[in-house]
Structure formats: C-alpha cells, structure tokens
Design an enzyme around this catalytic site. Sequence first.
Site, PDB file in Angstrom:
ATOM      1  N   SER A  42       4.033  -0.687   3.774  1.00 20.61           N
ATOM      2  CA  SER A  42       4.621  -0.033   4.942  1.00 20.61           C
ATOM      3  C   SER A  42       4.490  -0.975   6.125  1.00 20.61           C
ATOM      4  O   SER A  42       3.572  -1.805   6.175  1.00 20.61           O
ATOM      5  CB  SER A  42       3.881   1.274   5.246  1.00 20.61           C
ATOM      6  OG  SER A  42       4.263   1.801   6.503  1.00 20.61           O
ATOM      7  N   TYR A 100      -3.905   6.218   7.062  1.00 21.56           N
ATOM      8  CA  TYR A 100      -2.717   5.774   6.331  1.00 21.56           C
ATOM      9  C   TYR A 100      -2.490   4.276   6.532  1.00 21.56           C
ATOM     10  O   TYR A 100      -2.257   3.536   5.571  1.00 21.56           O
ATOM     11  CB  TYR A 100      -1.496   6.559   6.794  1.00 21.56           C
ATOM     12  CG  TYR A 100      -0.222   6.182   6.061  1.00 21.56           C
ATOM     13  CD1 TYR A 100       0.000   6.624   4.764  1.00 21.56           C
ATOM     14  CD2 TYR A 100       0.748   5.394   6.666  1.00 21.56           C
ATOM     15  CE1 TYR A 100       1.159   6.288   4.081  1.00 21.56           C
ATOM     16  CE2 TYR A 100       1.906   5.046   5.994  1.00 21.56           C
ATOM     17  CZ  TYR A 100       2.107   5.498   4.705  1.00 21.56           C
ATOM     18  OH  TYR A 100       3.256   5.141   4.041  1.00 21.56           O
TER      19      TYR A 100
END
Length: 266
Positions: free
Chosen positions: A143, A156
């Site tokens: 990501s 995250y």
Amino acid sequence: MKTNNELGTAVVTGASSGLGKAFAEKLAKKGYDLKLVARREERLIELAENLRAKYGVTVTNYVADLSLAADLEKVATAIQNDASITLLINNAGTSTLAASTQTSVAKQKEMVDVNITALMLLTNAVLPGFIARNQGTLINIGSVLGAFTLPISSIYSGTKGFVVQYTRGLQEEVKGTNIKIQLVNPSITATEIWEVGGVPLSALDQAAIMSTEDCVDAALAGLESGELATFPSVNNQELIDAYEDARIKLFTGSQTGKPAERYLQN
C-alpha cells in the site's frame, strides 16, 4: 500435484471480493488454473462456478480465515508441495482505521496476523519450490500507506511497511534467478476494506478512488514490464525514481560509524 496447464496454477488470497476477485477473473481469462482462498464460502463457490463456466479452468476453493492459525496452516500445507503452482498473489488484508488507542488489541492483532503473518507464511510455503524449479512469480499487495502514516493508520501502515521491506528483501534474495517478485502499492481502491476499516468510500475524495479492475490491470502490466515496485495510481515515474534514490542514499549515508556532527556540538 502436476497440471497439464502450461501457465500452471495461481493462488489468490482474499479472492471473494475486491482486488482478489479481480485478479482471479483476469488470471482465469489468461488461462491459469486457480486456487482461491477467502473466508466467505458462498462467494467463493459462486466465483469458482462462474470462472469454470466462462474460461474452462480448474478452480479449487479454500475456505479459510487467515487470521486463525489453524486455517492458515491448512492453506500453507495444501500449497507447500504443489509443483503446479507458478504464481502466488498475497492479496488478503484487513484494516481498522482509527487511532491505535481507540482500536482493540484483538483488532490490532488481526491486522498483524492477516497482513503480515499470513503473507509471510504463505510465501514461505511456495518460495522454496520456486527456487528449486528456478521459476515462479510472487506478487505481494502492499500500500502507499506502507511509506506514509495517517493518525488513523498507525497499525495498518505498520503492517504494510513490513510488506514493503519484506518484499524488497526477497527480491534481493532471488536476484539473478528466473523468479519474479513484485510489490504492488495501491492507493485508494474501491474495495470493501474501507467499509471494514470504518471509513466508507463515500467519505473519500471520489476522484482519488481507483476501480479494482483498473488497479489489477495496472499491476499485471507492471509485472509484464518487469517492475519490482508498482504504484498503480502514480503517473509521474520521476516521483517513484526519486523516492527510491533517496531511500538508497539515506541508507548509504548512515554507514559512517560516527555520530553525526550535529550531535557533537556540546
């Protein structure tokens, strides 16, 4: 297990929706047989039936919650000695977007278990076989938040930071072989992870949201062109090159064995 399919078998985790489902569709269209991993059995069954009917490929489903050690071990064992597997896409991921102090330890642990532990153990299950055969492809879905942290993404972002560095290390390990290892760093993509994480897509800048199909097409195009790190939504290649250059320069600049001069003033 062997297959007569020249492309071999692709394993896709998180295959019941989002990027995983799109990867499964694109790969089946190319002619790969599939092993699909996800928690939601009804969705997996429907997807598998659809792909078999449309493309005539063999599809095997593994219903598993990769945050659970027993389920993860079941999947890892199933793929470990399967010589038909030529591609693994570690796509499964989960997120809770909130300050760490407002996120339960159980939720934080689930992110670590799925985003880090499952990705690492499934990689360990197939990579030795790839190395032995000097052939195979691994795609790890990271990501842009692996290099950037928001007040609501510390856990995250931390897990995706692991994916980024782990994948870079694996690329160094297999350098000079026929094995391909790709890191894919999407930005905002129209997947269910946003709803799961507590931030609905409707609350985001709609112009910044990429469809799952476009993201997967970009990832596969990047793989085909030999990219080690693919940023599907970054149009300016110079930004990617500058980041990579700065990363290497920073590491090189750390190898002095002495405190920096700014720490020696007093």
